[in-house]
Design an enzyme around this catalytic site. Structure first.
Site, PDB file in Angstrom:
ATOM      1  N   GLU A 120       0.521  -0.759   0.196  1.00 38.65           N
ATOM      2  CA  GLU A 120      -0.281  -0.429  -0.169  1.00 38.65           C
ATOM      3  C   GLU A 120       0.957   1.033  -0.056  1.00 38.65           C
ATOM      4  O   GLU A 120       1.150   1.655  -0.988  1.00 38.65           O
ATOM      5  CB  GLU A 120      -1.329   0.155   1.043  1.00 38.65           C
ATOM      6  CG  GLU A 120      -2.366  -1.126   0.933  1.00 38.65           C
ATOM      7  CD  GLU A 120      -2.429  -0.953   2.374  1.00 38.65           C
ATOM      8  OE1 GLU A 120      -4.600  -0.798   2.141  1.00 38.65           O
ATOM      9  OE2 GLU A 120      -2.814  -1.446   3.422  1.00 38.65           O
ATOM     10  N   GLU A 141      -3.996  -9.426   3.824  1.00 35.49           N
ATOM     11  CA  GLU A 141      -4.580  -9.325   4.621  1.00 35.49           C
ATOM     12  C   GLU A 141      -6.220  -9.979   5.627  1.00 35.49           C
ATOM     13  O   GLU A 141      -6.276 -10.602   6.064  1.00 35.49           O
ATOM     14  CB  GLU A 141      -5.460  -7.879   4.735  1.00 35.49           C
ATOM     15  CG  GLU A 141      -4.198  -6.618   5.388  1.00 35.49           C
ATOM     16  CD  GLU A 141      -3.410  -6.064   4.364  1.00 35.49           C
ATOM     17  OE1 GLU A 141      -2.996  -4.766   3.786  1.00 35.49           O
ATOM     18  OE2 GLU A 141      -3.457  -7.085   3.317  1.00 35.49           O
TER      19      GLU A 141
END
Length: 674
Positions: A120, A141
């Site tokens: 990210e 995740e």
């Protein structure tokens, strides 16, 4: 539990007529770079403190084999309230957002692993380069019971569209898959793949080319998504998970919202809310616990002695069936030492050699092995019928029929042919190691070494010691597992060890209910709400009724008060049937003829009965000290039985559903509103 702080070091580099501010993520403790609260604060401060006067661009990179491994899980799981949980996402979005908002072009030079928050971070740059050796770019995740909370979903959507985002964030995450640098470039996630040698200089060359206009980033392929793309993923999730894990569904919802926003910055409030709720969920805590187990116990297995292991320079395999053939291939491929197979028939040897050659050809055709390496491995494996060929082997493992008399006879015949220090391994799935070695002159060098099928895929090895097993034998077995890239769990010499004992107790309860007349379909699907990889009857069919019946009989002999022998399974094997199910997953007509007339069953009561039996068996295993603790049972079920992370293996699931207390600390008390 304190955070391992990552520092952000700022340097200024003049390159090809341009001045770069270079932010380097580094960890003075030589731990992988991760981002916790202090690390994010330091990164945000480094960005805000930049003096951009005369600076043409800002770049961020890492050191060594890691760019950034993601969020710091230790500090993240300290969140105990919704406000604290949401703050984890909010702080990351703000820190990474500062970098994205800089008034000059930004670059991420991905030198190594970039996972979760690390990827990210890179996606907040205008352009990305990646080193050719990078093999781990991805979003773990969802597998951890979370969603990317630092802008990963809207930024990936803006580059790749909904279908590709769903693949990376949901499908690949659940499968534990990551992208290589080149795969990421093919997708459009990174702009350029550069050689490892001189990677930083080459990345600066690329950036200078962008700034000067001499070169441009690779054009995006574009995408044409439809709502059906996400619907198809949701359908797959329903079939697999039955709604058991909330994270993948929340991720799909966020992807749909990103699509509806038509590529805008996304809905940060929804992202923060979803991340905060999931971080406090039982599934996330169990998933993070499972992930940490597979990392920590794999590196430092409980029970490994300090004794120096013996060298392993050659291996013998007794047997030439499918399991033995898999073992020979794994030993040769991972150890790159000579491997000798023996069996009673040369025809069986020839069939095994043919199978091994075919598997190597498949690996080459799939690009997972070079042709030269395949040929070298093939040359290491030889076969014949004479056990005297094992005279110089450092290790010999048997993989013959699961019958005590057969295995004992193998070692009786083998012992005169091998050296006194040769390590003897048995791949038994449930039999007593002490009983197998009862007639050996040197039983101290015999140890259980139980692989799981398919051997090349499942990473677990159960190491089973008998009272006479010596420390050198145990140390050598642990080292051998490590060299084979397997995770070893030490168990005592009790029937079924861990995985087969747990699964057989489950089968025993399932079949007892079916034999009593409960609706087989209700019984078989009672555990569906937990999203296990197979129903019990599907798994039994995969194992094979005859094999499982033999294990059931062994367990009944050891623990007659808790394990029975199913009437229907006995009849099934006698009739030569492949299992209880037909090709559509229902009870086959041939099996139905063997069962009593079925009656309605309450799925909740069936589920409670199955879980109660499992909790009872796990408690008994811990009372008997079969393993060091519940963590080892969980690790075995994850790595040997494919239990998904959101179950935590087994004991966290039993804690939640039966009121057990194997891991009560995994549950986070959430204060009532107001």
């Amino acid at each position: 539990m304190s955070e391992t702080v990552t520092e952000t070091r700022t340097t200024f580099v003049d390159h090809d007529g341009f001045r770069f501010a270079l932010l380097t993520l580094e960890n003075s403790g030589h731990r992988p770079v991760t981002l916790g609260p202090a690390s994010l604060a330091g990164y945000a401060a480094a960005v805000s403190d930049l003096d951009l006067a005369g600076v043409d661009a800002v770049a961020v990179t890492g050191q060594g084999p890691v760019f950034c491994a993601g969020a710091d899980l230790k500090s993240m799981t300290q969140a105990a309230t919704p406000q604290q949980a949401e703050a984890v996402a909010r702080q990351g979005l703000e820190a990474l957002g500062q970098f994205a908002a800089l008034p000059v072009p930004t670059f991420a030079f991905i030198n190594g692993t970039a996972l979760g928050g690390g990827l990210e971070l890179a996606l907040h740059a205008d352009h990305r380069t990646a080193a050719d050796s990078v093999r781990a770019l991805g979003f773990p995740e969802v597998r951890l019971g979370l969603v990317p909370g630092w802008g990963g979903i809207p930024r990936t959507f803006a580059l790749l569209g909904a279908a590709a985002t769903a693949r990376l964030v949901v499908t690949d995450s659940l499968a534990g898959k990551n992208l290589s640098a080149r795969s990421a470039a093919d997708l459009g996630l990174v702009d350029a793949v550069l050689t490892d040698e001189g990677f930083l200089a080459a990345s600066l060359d690329f950036a200078a080319g962008i700034l000067s206009g001499r070169s441009t980033a690779a054009p995006r392929a574009g995408f044409a998504d439809t709502p059906a793309d996400l619907d198809a993923v949701r359908t797959q999730l329903d079939a697999r998970l039955h709604g058991a894990a909330p994270a993948p569904y929340r991720a799909l919802q966020l992807i749909a919202e990103a699509a509806a926003a038509a590529g805008s910055a996304g809905n940060e409030a929804a992202e923060i809310c979803a991340f905060g709720e999931l971080l406090l969920s039982d599934e996330a805590r169990a998933s993070i616990y499972a992930f940490q187990l597979t990392q920590s116990l794999a590196k430092k297995p409980a029970g490994r002695p300090d004794e120096e292991p013996l060298p392993v320079r050659s291996v013998g395999v007794v047997g030439a069936g499918l399991m033995a053939s898999q073992l020979a291939l794994v030993f040769a491929q991972q150890l790159r030492v000579p491997v000798r197979i023996t069996d009673l028939s040369q025809d069986r040897i020839d069939a095994a050699m043919s199978w091994i050659a075919g598997q190597l050809d498949k690996l080459v055709n799939r690009g997972r092995l070079k042709a030269a390496d395949a040929e070298a491995i093939r040359a290491l494996i030889t076969g014949g019928t004479d056990k005297a060929a094992f005279a110089h082997c450092d290790v010999v493992i048997e993989a013959v029929f699961e019958e005590l008399a057969v295995k004992r006879a193998v070692f009786e015949q083998l012992e005169p042919h091998v050296r006194p220090d040769t390590l003897l391994l048995t791949n038994t799935s449930s039999l007593s190691i002490q009983a197998i070695g009862a007639t050996l002159a040197r039983p101290e060098r015999l140890i259980g070494f139980h692989f799981f099928n398919p051997v090349g895929v499942l990473p677990l090895v159960e190491i089973i010691t008998a009272p006479q097993t010596d420390e050198t034998t145990l140390a050598t077995a642990f080292e051998l597992a490590r060299r084979l890239r397997k995770t070893a769990v030490l168990t005592t010499d009790t029937a079924g060890f861990v995985v087969n004992r747990v699964l057989t107790r489950l089968f025993d309860e399932v079949l007892a209910l079916i034999d009593e007349g409960s609706d087989p379909g209700v019984v078989d699907h009672a555990l569906d709400p937990f999203g296990l990889p197979m129903t019990p009857l599907e798994l039994l069919q995969f194992i094979g009724p005859a094999v499982q019946l033999h294990i059931c009989e062994t367990m009944h002999q050891a623990y007659p008060q808790r394990f029975g022998v199913s009437r229907s399974l006995t009849s099934l094997v006698a009739g030569g049937l492949p299992g209880y199910l037909d090709h559509h997953g229902g009870i086959s007509p041939a099996t139905a003829a063997l069962l009593p007339a079925s009656k309605a069953a309450n799925p909740d009561k069936v589920r409670a009965s199955l879980l109660g039996a499992l909790a009872e068996e796990v408690t008994a295993m811990l009372d008997e000290s079969v393993v060091a603790g519940p963590e080892q049972i969980d690790l075995c079920m994850i790595l040997g039985a494919n239990f998904p992370f959101h179950t935590g293996g087994l004991t966290p699931l039993l804690d939640r559903e039966t009121g057990s207390a194997f891991h009560p600390k995994l549950r986070v008390p959430i204060p009532a509103a107001g």
